[in-house]
Design a protein around this motif. Structure first.
Motif, mmCIF file in Angstrom:
data_model
loop_
_atom_site.group_PDB
_atom_site.id
_atom_site.type_symbol
_atom_site.label_atom_id
_atom_site.label_comp_id
_atom_site.label_asym_id
_atom_site.label_seq_id
_atom_site.Cartn_x
_atom_site.Cartn_y
_atom_site.Cartn_z
ATOM 1 N N ILE A 226 -26.424 41.259 26.739
ATOM 2 C CA ILE A 226 -26.751 40.808 25.382
ATOM 3 C C ILE A 226 -26.037 39.500 25.070
ATOM 4 C CG2 ILE A 226 -26.442 41.365 22.938
ATOM 5 C CD1 ILE A 226 -26.911 44.314 23.729
ATOM 6 N N PHE A 227 -24.774 39.394 25.446
ATOM 7 C CA PHE A 227 -24.001 38.175 25.245
ATOM 8 C C PHE A 227 -24.682 36.989 25.933
ATOM 9 C CE2 PHE A 227 -20.791 35.296 27.042
ATOM 10 C CZ PHE A 227 -20.168 34.854 25.894
ATOM 11 N N GLU A 228 -25.085 37.158 27.186
ATOM 12 C CA GLU A 228 -25.727 36.074 27.932
ATOM 13 C C GLU A 228 -27.071 35.691 27.318
ATOM 14 O OE1 GLU A 228 -24.702 34.119 30.558
ATOM 15 O OE2 GLU A 228 -22.757 35.016 30.158
ATOM 16 N N ILE A 229 -27.852 36.661 26.875
ATOM 17 C CA ILE A 229 -29.145 36.371 26.250
ATOM 18 C C ILE A 229 -28.945 35.551 24.988
ATOM 19 C CG2 ILE A 229 -31.091 37.421 25.028
ATOM 20 C CD1 ILE A 229 -30.900 39.726 27.112
ATOM 21 N N ILE A 230 -27.987 35.956 24.157
ATOM 22 C CA ILE A 230 -27.717 35.211 22.917
ATOM 23 C C ILE A 230 -27.205 33.816 23.237
ATOM 24 C CG2 ILE A 230 -26.211 35.113 20.897
ATOM 25 C CD1 ILE A 230 -26.461 38.168 20.749
ATOM 26 N N LYS A 231 -26.333 33.709 24.238
ATOM 27 C CA LYS A 231 -25.765 32.408 24.599
ATOM 28 C C LYS A 231 -26.855 31.429 25.032
ATOM 29 C CE LYS A 231 -23.349 31.590 28.461
ATOM 30 N NZ LYS A 231 -22.241 31.644 29.435
ATOM 31 N N HIS A 232 -27.857 31.922 25.763
ATOM 32 C CA HIS A 232 -28.883 31.027 26.292
ATOM 33 C C HIS A 232 -30.068 30.825 25.347
ATOM 34 C CE1 HIS A 232 -26.938 30.494 30.104
ATOM 35 N NE2 HIS A 232 -26.843 31.788 30.286
ATOM 36 N N THR A 233 -30.220 31.658 24.332
ATOM 37 C CA THR A 233 -31.340 31.488 23.404
ATOM 38 C C THR A 233 -30.897 30.865 22.088
ATOM 39 O OG1 THR A 233 -31.071 33.756 22.614
ATOM 40 C CG2 THR A 233 -32.670 33.387 24.376
ATOM 41 N N HIS A 234 -29.913 31.437 21.459
ATOM 42 C CA HIS A 234 -29.501 30.980 20.133
ATOM 43 C C HIS A 234 -28.252 30.114 20.177
ATOM 44 C CE1 HIS A 234 -28.959 31.090 15.813
ATOM 45 N NE2 HIS A 234 -27.748 31.572 15.962
ATOM 46 N N GLY A 235 -27.388 30.384 21.111
ATOM 47 C CA GLY A 235 -26.121 29.663 21.194
ATOM 48 C C GLY A 235 -25.011 30.437 20.509
ATOM 49 N N LEU A 236 -23.800 30.161 20.931
ATOM 50 C CA LEU A 236 -22.659 30.889 20.396
ATOM 51 C C LEU A 236 -21.881 30.112 19.345
ATOM 52 C CD1 LEU A 236 -21.297 32.393 23.723
ATOM 53 C CD2 LEU A 236 -22.711 33.501 22.010
ATOM 54 N N ARG A 237 -22.056 28.811 19.312
ATOM 55 C CA ARG A 237 -21.314 27.984 18.361
ATOM 56 C C ARG A 237 -22.273 27.087 17.604
ATOM 57 N NH1 ARG A 237 -15.460 26.297 19.971
ATOM 58 N NH2 ARG A 237 -15.758 25.485 17.910
ATOM 59 N N VAL A 238 -21.837 26.651 16.445
ATOM 60 C CA VAL A 238 -22.601 25.662 15.703
ATOM 61 C C VAL A 238 -22.297 24.290 16.280
ATOM 62 C CG1 VAL A 238 -22.650 27.033 13.597
ATOM 63 C CG2 VAL A 238 -20.807 25.413 13.946
ATOM 64 N N GLU A 239 -23.094 23.296 15.873
ATOM 65 C CA GLU A 239 -22.858 21.931 16.342
ATOM 66 C C GLU A 239 -21.515 21.428 15.801
ATOM 67 O OE1 GLU A 239 -26.142 19.603 14.997
ATOM 68 O OE2 GLU A 239 -27.605 20.897 15.987
ATOM 69 N N LYS A 240 -20.899 20.520 16.541
ATOM 70 C CA LYS A 240 -19.585 19.997 16.156
ATOM 71 C C LYS A 240 -19.641 19.342 14.775
ATOM 72 C CE LYS A 240 -15.640 17.633 18.052
ATOM 73 N NZ LYS A 240 -14.705 18.718 17.797
ATOM 74 N N ARG A 241 -20.721 18.628 14.478
ATOM 75 C CA ARG A 241 -20.873 17.965 13.180
ATOM 76 C C ARG A 241 -20.848 18.984 12.042
ATOM 77 N NH1 ARG A 241 -25.046 17.843 9.942
ATOM 78 N NH2 ARG A 241 -26.395 18.706 11.544
ATOM 79 N N ILE A 242 -21.536 20.090 12.220
ATOM 80 C CA ILE A 242 -21.588 21.126 11.187
ATOM 81 C C ILE A 242 -20.213 21.770 11.020
ATOM 82 C CG2 ILE A 242 -22.574 23.378 10.626
ATOM 83 C CD1 ILE A 242 -25.137 22.415 12.022
ATOM 84 N N GLU A 243 -19.535 21.998 12.123
ATOM 85 C CA GLU A 243 -18.206 22.596 12.063
ATOM 86 C C GLU A 243 -17.230 21.674 11.346
ATOM 87 O OE1 GLU A 243 -15.047 24.798 15.041
ATOM 88 O OE2 GLU A 243 -16.864 23.922 15.866
ATOM 89 N N GLU A 244 -17.342 20.363 11.558
ATOM 90 C CA GLU A 244 -16.450 19.411 10.899
ATOM 91 C C GLU A 244 -16.760 19.303 9.412
ATOM 92 O OE1 GLU A 244 -16.982 15.894 13.227
ATOM 93 O OE2 GLU A 244 -15.594 16.564 14.793
#
Length: 66
Positions: free
Chosen positions: A34-52
């Motif tokens: 499940i972790f790998e599927i989410i990582k490759h489809t949706h991503g685990l982190r937001v973009e750096k710009r959004i995080e900043e």
């Protein structure tokens, strides 16, 4: 030495231990998949710009701390 009250207990404990190991391995494999599927489809982190800019503004539309 044979205790009639403990007949079969060793086999039962072994079966239960095997069952616990199998369940733990199954949970690990399914969780990792499940972790790998989410990582490759949706991503685990937001973009750096959004995080900043701040996740509160991006996610909720308001600033948490001013």
């Amino acid at each position: 030495f044979c205790n009639p009250e403990l007949d079969g207990v060793e086999a039962s404990v072994g079966t239960q231990t095997l069952g616990a190991v199998v369940v733990a391995a199954f949970a690990f494999v399914v969780g990792f998949a499940i972790f790998e599927i989410i990582k490759h489809t949706h991503g685990l982190r937001v973009e750096k710009r959004i995080e900043e800019e701040g996740l509160d503004i991006y996610e909720h539309g308001e600033a948490a701390y001013n």
